[in-house]
Design a protein around this motif. Structure first.
Motif, PDB file in Angstrom:
ATOM      1  N   VAL A 145      21.799  51.061 -14.868  1.00 37.32           N
ATOM      2  CA  VAL A 145      21.156  52.305 -15.282  1.00 37.32           C
ATOM      3  C   VAL A 145      19.847  52.576 -14.556  1.00 37.32           C
ATOM      4  O   VAL A 145      19.381  53.718 -14.510  1.00 37.32           O
ATOM      5  CB  VAL A 145      20.925  52.329 -16.809  1.00 37.32           C
ATOM      6  N   ARG A 146      19.238  51.549 -14.003  1.00 37.20           N
ATOM      7  CA  ARG A 146      18.018  51.758 -13.226  1.00 37.20           C
ATOM      8  C   ARG A 146      17.825  50.581 -12.281  1.00 37.20           C
ATOM      9  O   ARG A 146      18.494  49.545 -12.402  1.00 37.20           O
ATOM     10  CB  ARG A 146      16.798  51.928 -14.132  1.00 37.20           C
ATOM     11  N   ALA A 147      16.919  50.750 -11.329  1.00 39.61           N
ATOM     12  CA  ALA A 147      16.669  49.684 -10.366  1.00 39.61           C
ATOM     13  C   ALA A 147      15.213  49.701  -9.935  1.00 39.61           C
ATOM     14  O   ALA A 147      14.547  50.736  -9.983  1.00 39.61           O
ATOM     15  CB  ALA A 147      17.586  49.842  -9.152  1.00 39.61           C
ATOM     16  N   GLU A 148      14.735  48.540  -9.521  1.00 33.38           N
ATOM     17  CA  GLU A 148      13.398  48.411  -8.938  1.00 33.38           C
ATOM     18  C   GLU A 148      13.564  47.850  -7.540  1.00 33.38           C
ATOM     19  O   GLU A 148      14.388  46.959  -7.304  1.00 33.38           O
ATOM     20  CB  GLU A 148      12.520  47.481  -9.786  1.00 33.38           C
ATOM     21  N   GLU A 149      12.779  48.357  -6.597  1.00 35.69           N
ATOM     22  CA  GLU A 149      12.900  47.921  -5.219  1.00 35.69           C
ATOM     23  C   GLU A 149      11.556  47.524  -4.631  1.00 35.69           C
ATOM     24  O   GLU A 149      10.525  48.086  -4.981  1.00 35.69           O
ATOM     25  CB  GLU A 149      13.508  49.035  -4.350  1.00 35.69           C
ATOM     26  N   VAL A 182      14.927  45.679   2.016  1.00 37.18           N
ATOM     27  CA  VAL A 182      14.889  46.286   0.684  1.00 37.18           C
ATOM     28  C   VAL A 182      15.437  45.278  -0.323  1.00 37.18           C
ATOM     29  O   VAL A 182      16.613  44.905  -0.261  1.00 37.18           O
ATOM     30  CB  VAL A 182      15.711  47.591   0.628  1.00 37.18           C
ATOM     31  N   GLU A 183      14.586  44.830  -1.222  1.00 38.32           N
ATOM     32  CA  GLU A 183      15.024  43.934  -2.305  1.00 38.32           C
ATOM     33  C   GLU A 183      15.116  44.738  -3.586  1.00 38.32           C
ATOM     34  O   GLU A 183      14.145  45.375  -4.001  1.00 38.32           O
ATOM     35  CB  GLU A 183      14.050  42.768  -2.483  1.00 38.32           C
ATOM     36  N   ARG A 184      16.293  44.711  -4.200  1.00 39.45           N
ATOM     37  CA  ARG A 184      16.528  45.516  -5.403  1.00 39.45           C
ATOM     38  C   ARG A 184      16.984  44.636  -6.553  1.00 39.45           C
ATOM     39  O   ARG A 184      17.834  43.762  -6.385  1.00 39.45           O
ATOM     40  CB  ARG A 184      17.608  46.571  -5.129  1.00 39.45           C
ATOM     41  N   ILE A 185      16.424  44.879  -7.724  1.00 40.52           N
ATOM     42  CA  ILE A 185      16.968  44.331  -8.965  1.00 40.52           C
ATOM     43  C   ILE A 185      17.486  45.507  -9.767  1.00 40.52           C
ATOM     44  O   ILE A 185      16.742  46.450 -10.062  1.00 40.52           O
ATOM     45  CB  ILE A 185      15.916  43.547  -9.764  1.00 40.52           C
TER      46      ILE A 185
END
Length: 263
Positions: free
Chosen positions: A202-206, A232-235
Protein backbone atom coordinates in the motif's frame (compact mmCIF):
# COMPACT_ATOMS: atom_id res chain seq x y z
CA UNK A 1 -24.70 12.29 14.22
CA UNK A 2 -22.73 15.15 12.69
CA UNK A 3 -19.91 14.24 10.33
CA UNK A 4 -17.51 16.62 12.09
CA UNK A 5 -18.12 15.24 15.54
CA UNK A 6 -14.97 14.57 17.54
CA UNK A 7 -16.49 12.29 20.16
CA UNK A 8 -15.64 8.59 19.82
CA UNK A 9 -18.32 6.21 18.59
CA UNK A 10 -18.60 3.23 20.93
CA UNK A 11 -20.88 1.43 18.46
CA UNK A 12 -18.33 1.85 15.69
CA UNK A 13 -15.54 0.50 17.87
CA UNK A 14 -17.72 -2.43 18.88
CA UNK A 15 -18.19 -3.32 15.21
CA UNK A 16 -14.42 -3.72 14.86
CA UNK A 17 -14.59 -6.98 16.79
CA UNK A 18 -11.75 -8.66 18.60
CA UNK A 19 -8.36 -7.33 17.62
CA UNK A 20 -9.93 -4.18 16.18
CA UNK A 21 -8.17 -0.89 15.56
CA UNK A 22 -7.27 0.98 18.72
CA UNK A 23 -8.21 4.62 18.09
CA UNK A 24 -7.44 7.50 20.46
CA UNK A 25 -10.59 8.97 21.97
CA UNK A 26 -9.68 12.46 20.75
CA UNK A 27 -9.40 11.54 17.05
CA UNK A 28 -12.11 12.89 14.72
CA UNK A 29 -14.98 10.50 14.14
CA UNK A 30 -14.24 10.10 10.42
CA UNK A 31 -10.70 9.02 11.35
CA UNK A 32 -12.16 6.32 13.59
CA UNK A 33 -14.35 5.11 10.72
CA UNK A 34 -11.33 5.20 8.41
CA UNK A 35 -9.52 2.98 10.91
CA UNK A 36 -12.40 0.51 11.01
CA UNK A 37 -12.57 0.31 7.21
CA UNK A 38 -8.79 -0.13 7.12
CA UNK A 39 -9.14 -2.94 9.67
CA UNK A 40 -11.58 -4.72 7.34
CA UNK A 41 -9.21 -4.26 4.39
CA UNK A 42 -6.25 -5.54 6.39
CA UNK A 43 -8.14 -8.68 7.44
CA UNK A 44 -9.35 -9.45 3.92
CA UNK A 45 -13.06 -8.76 4.34
CA UNK A 46 -12.90 -7.11 0.90
CA UNK A 47 -10.24 -8.31 -1.51
CA UNK A 48 -8.31 -6.15 -4.04
CA UNK A 49 -10.58 -5.33 -6.96
CA UNK A 50 -13.80 -6.03 -5.02
CA UNK A 51 -16.50 -3.45 -4.37
CA UNK A 52 -17.00 -2.41 -0.74
CA UNK A 53 -20.44 -1.72 0.78
CA UNK A 54 -22.12 1.56 -0.11
CA UNK A 55 -21.70 4.67 2.03
CA UNK A 56 -25.27 4.18 3.23
CA UNK A 57 -24.63 0.58 4.27
CA UNK A 58 -21.38 1.49 6.03
CA UNK A 59 -23.09 4.38 7.80
CA UNK A 60 -25.73 1.97 9.09
CA UNK A 61 -23.08 -0.58 10.08
CA UNK A 62 -21.05 1.92 12.09
CA UNK A 63 -24.07 4.00 13.21
CA UNK A 64 -22.68 7.27 11.92
CA UNK A 65 -23.76 9.75 9.26
CA UNK A 66 -23.19 9.11 5.57
CA UNK A 67 -21.06 12.27 5.46
CA UNK A 68 -18.68 10.82 8.05
CA UNK A 69 -18.28 7.65 5.98
CA UNK A 70 -17.77 9.70 2.82
CA UNK A 71 -14.95 11.69 4.42
CA UNK A 72 -13.26 8.50 5.60
CA UNK A 73 -13.52 6.96 2.13
CA UNK A 74 -12.20 10.16 0.54
CA UNK A 75 -9.02 9.84 2.61
CA UNK A 76 -8.62 6.15 1.79
CA UNK A 77 -9.04 6.98 -1.90
CA UNK A 78 -6.41 9.71 -1.59
CA UNK A 79 -4.09 7.10 -0.07
CA UNK A 80 -4.71 4.85 -3.13
CA UNK A 81 -6.30 2.19 -0.94
CA UNK A 82 -9.77 2.60 -2.47
CA UNK A 83 -10.89 3.64 -5.96
CA UNK A 84 -14.17 5.42 -6.70
CA UNK A 85 -15.88 4.54 -9.99
CA UNK A 86 -18.68 6.80 -11.13
CA UNK A 87 -21.99 4.97 -11.10
CA UNK A 88 -20.40 1.67 -9.97
CA UNK A 89 -19.32 2.22 -6.38
CA UNK A 90 -16.07 2.15 -4.42
CA UNK A 91 -13.57 -0.65 -4.96
CA UNK A 92 -10.50 -1.91 -3.15
CA UNK A 93 -7.51 -0.63 -5.12
CA UNK A 94 -5.36 -3.18 -6.87
CA UNK A 95 -1.98 -3.01 -8.59
CA UNK A 96 -3.62 -4.74 -11.56
CA UNK A 97 -5.41 -1.51 -12.46
CA UNK A 98 -3.80 0.46 -15.27
CA UNK A 99 -3.76 3.76 -13.38
CA UNK A 100 -1.99 2.39 -10.30
CA UNK A 101 -0.02 -0.65 -11.46
CA UNK A 102 3.25 1.26 -11.86
CA UNK A 103 2.68 3.65 -8.98
CA UNK A 104 5.96 2.65 -7.30
CA UNK A 105 8.08 2.68 -10.47
CA UNK A 106 9.31 6.24 -11.00
CA UNK A 107 11.71 5.62 -13.88
CA UNK A 108 10.40 7.20 -17.09
CA UNK A 109 11.82 7.40 -20.61
CA UNK A 110 13.33 10.76 -21.53
CA UNK A 111 10.67 11.05 -24.25
CA UNK A 112 8.11 11.17 -21.43
CA UNK A 113 5.80 8.72 -23.21
CA UNK A 114 5.70 5.37 -21.39
CA UNK A 115 3.32 4.02 -24.02
CA UNK A 116 6.04 4.12 -26.65
CA UNK A 117 8.31 1.62 -24.89
CA UNK A 118 5.57 -0.56 -23.45
CA UNK A 119 5.91 -2.77 -20.36
CA UNK A 120 9.30 -3.95 -19.16
CA UNK A 121 10.68 -7.27 -20.33
CA UNK A 122 11.70 -9.27 -17.27
CA UNK A 123 14.53 -11.75 -16.93
CA UNK A 124 14.57 -13.66 -13.64
CA UNK A 125 18.16 -14.50 -12.77
CA UNK A 126 17.39 -16.32 -9.52
CA UNK A 127 14.67 -16.90 -6.97
CA UNK A 128 15.67 -18.96 -3.96
CA UNK A 129 14.94 -19.56 -0.32
CA UNK A 130 17.48 -18.24 2.13
CA UNK A 131 17.92 -17.16 5.74
CA UNK A 132 17.65 -13.51 6.71
CA UNK A 133 20.86 -11.75 7.61
CA UNK A 134 20.72 -9.27 10.47
CA UNK A 135 20.49 -6.41 7.96
CA UNK A 136 17.63 -7.94 5.95
CA UNK A 137 15.83 -9.02 9.13
CA UNK A 138 15.98 -5.46 10.45
CA UNK A 139 14.48 -4.04 7.26
CA UNK A 140 11.67 -6.61 7.14
CA UNK A 141 11.11 -6.59 10.92
CA UNK A 142 11.67 -10.33 11.23
CA UNK A 143 14.26 -12.32 13.18
CA UNK A 144 17.77 -13.01 11.98
CA UNK A 145 17.77 -16.46 10.42
CA UNK A 146 14.07 -16.45 9.55
CA UNK A 147 13.24 -17.84 6.08
CA UNK A 148 13.17 -15.34 3.22
CA UNK A 149 12.74 -15.43 -0.54
CA UNK A 150 15.64 -13.81 -2.39
CA UNK A 151 15.25 -12.89 -6.07
CA UNK A 152 17.30 -11.07 -8.69
CA UNK A 153 15.96 -9.88 -12.02
CA UNK A 154 16.64 -7.51 -14.91
CA UNK A 155 14.02 -5.20 -16.39
CA UNK A 156 14.64 -4.23 -20.00
CA UNK A 157 12.93 -1.61 -22.14
CA UNK A 158 13.01 -1.96 -25.93
CA UNK A 159 15.51 -4.77 -25.41
CA UNK A 160 17.93 -2.64 -23.38
CA UNK A 161 18.60 -3.86 -19.80
CA UNK A 162 17.76 -0.82 -17.71
CA UNK A 163 17.06 -1.94 -14.13
CA UNK A 164 18.81 -4.57 -12.03
CA UNK A 165 16.80 -5.53 -8.94
CA UNK A 166 17.58 -7.56 -5.84
CA UNK A 167 14.43 -8.42 -3.87
CA UNK A 168 13.95 -9.91 -0.40
CA UNK A 169 10.54 -11.11 0.86
CA UNK A 170 9.43 -12.74 4.14
CA UNK A 171 9.49 -16.48 3.54
CA UNK A 172 6.30 -17.26 5.45
CA UNK A 173 4.15 -14.78 3.51
CA UNK A 174 5.56 -15.83 0.12
CA UNK A 175 6.02 -19.53 0.67
CA UNK A 176 6.42 -21.40 -2.62
CA UNK A 177 7.33 -18.42 -4.82
CA UNK A 178 9.51 -19.58 -7.73
CA UNK A 179 11.49 -18.02 -10.56
CA UNK A 180 9.15 -19.68 -13.06
CA UNK A 181 6.13 -18.12 -11.37
CA UNK A 182 7.72 -14.67 -11.45
CA UNK A 183 8.71 -15.08 -15.10
CA UNK A 184 5.34 -16.39 -16.29
CA UNK A 185 3.18 -13.72 -14.66
CA UNK A 186 2.81 -11.01 -17.29
CA UNK A 187 1.22 -8.32 -15.14
CA UNK A 188 2.84 -6.18 -12.42
CA UNK A 189 4.66 -8.19 -9.75
CA UNK A 190 2.72 -6.46 -6.99
CA UNK A 191 -0.52 -7.63 -8.65
CA UNK A 192 0.82 -11.20 -8.52
CA UNK A 193 1.57 -10.75 -4.82
CA UNK A 194 -2.08 -9.73 -4.31
CA UNK A 195 -3.55 -12.53 -6.40
CA UNK A 196 -1.37 -15.45 -5.32
CA UNK A 197 -0.37 -14.48 -1.77
CA UNK A 198 -3.00 -12.02 -0.56
CA UNK A 199 -0.34 -9.38 0.13
CA UNK A 200 -1.15 -5.86 -1.05
CA UNK A 201 1.62 -3.28 -1.00
CA UNK A 202 0.00 0.00 0.00
CA UNK A 203 2.96 2.34 0.37
CA UNK A 204 6.72 2.45 0.03
CA UNK A 205 9.74 4.37 1.27
CA UNK A 206 12.80 4.89 -0.89
CA UNK A 207 16.41 5.97 -0.46
CA UNK A 208 18.18 7.23 -3.58
CA UNK A 209 21.86 7.82 -4.24
CA UNK A 210 24.37 7.79 -7.13
CA UNK A 211 26.70 4.78 -7.22
CA UNK A 212 29.23 3.01 -9.42
CA UNK A 213 28.40 -0.65 -10.17
CA UNK A 214 30.68 -3.55 -9.47
CA UNK A 215 31.89 -5.66 -12.41
CA UNK A 216 29.01 -8.15 -12.23
CA UNK A 217 26.38 -5.42 -12.09
CA UNK A 218 27.99 -3.55 -15.00
CA UNK A 219 28.02 -6.73 -17.09
CA UNK A 220 24.36 -7.46 -16.38
CA UNK A 221 23.32 -3.93 -17.35
CA UNK A 222 25.69 -3.85 -20.34
CA UNK A 223 27.39 -0.64 -19.26
CA UNK A 224 31.10 0.17 -19.06
CA UNK A 225 32.77 -0.02 -15.64
CA UNK A 226 32.55 3.17 -13.58
CA UNK A 227 29.28 4.19 -15.28
CA UNK A 228 27.27 6.21 -12.74
CA UNK A 229 23.97 4.54 -11.87
CA UNK A 230 21.03 5.48 -9.70
CA UNK A 231 20.68 3.26 -6.64
CA UNK A 232 17.13 3.02 -5.28
CA UNK A 233 16.45 1.12 -2.05
CA UNK A 234 12.76 0.56 -1.38
CA UNK A 235 10.85 -0.92 1.53
CA UNK A 236 7.24 -1.67 0.58
CA UNK A 237 4.58 -1.99 3.27
CA UNK A 238 1.23 -3.69 3.47
CA UNK A 239 -1.59 -2.53 5.73
CA UNK A 240 -0.73 -1.43 9.26
CA UNK A 241 2.82 -0.47 8.17
CA UNK A 242 4.06 -4.07 8.04
CA UNK A 243 7.15 -4.29 5.76
CA UNK A 244 6.74 -6.99 3.12
CA UNK A 245 9.53 -6.31 0.66
CA UNK A 246 13.05 -4.94 0.54
CA UNK A 247 14.12 -4.06 -2.98
CA UNK A 248 17.49 -2.69 -4.07
CA UNK A 249 17.68 -1.56 -7.67
CA UNK A 250 20.25 -0.03 -9.97
CA UNK A 251 18.84 2.21 -12.70
CA UNK A 252 20.50 3.21 -15.94
CA UNK A 253 19.72 6.85 -16.63
CA UNK A 254 21.24 7.34 -20.07
CA UNK A 255 17.78 7.14 -21.69
CA UNK A 256 15.56 7.32 -18.59
CA UNK A 257 15.11 9.61 -15.60
CA UNK A 258 13.65 9.31 -12.12
CA UNK A 259 10.41 11.32 -11.90
CA UNK A 260 8.39 12.07 -8.80
CA UNK A 261 5.52 14.49 -8.26
CA UNK A 262 5.54 16.37 -4.96
CA UNK A 263 2.51 18.01 -3.39
Amino acid sequence: MSSNSTSPSSSAVANAGAGGVSTPAFSPLYQQIKGLILHSLQHGEWKPGEVIPSEMDLAARFRVSQGTVRKAIDELASDNLLVRRQGKGTFVATHAEQQVQYRFLKLLPDSGDVREEGPAQRTILECKRNRASAEIARALQIRTGDPIIQARRILAFAGVPTILEDIWLPGQAFKGLTAEQMANYHGPTYAMFELDYGVRMVRAEEKIRAVVPDDEQANLLLVPPHTPLLSVERIAYTYNDVPMELRRALYRTDTHHYHNSLS
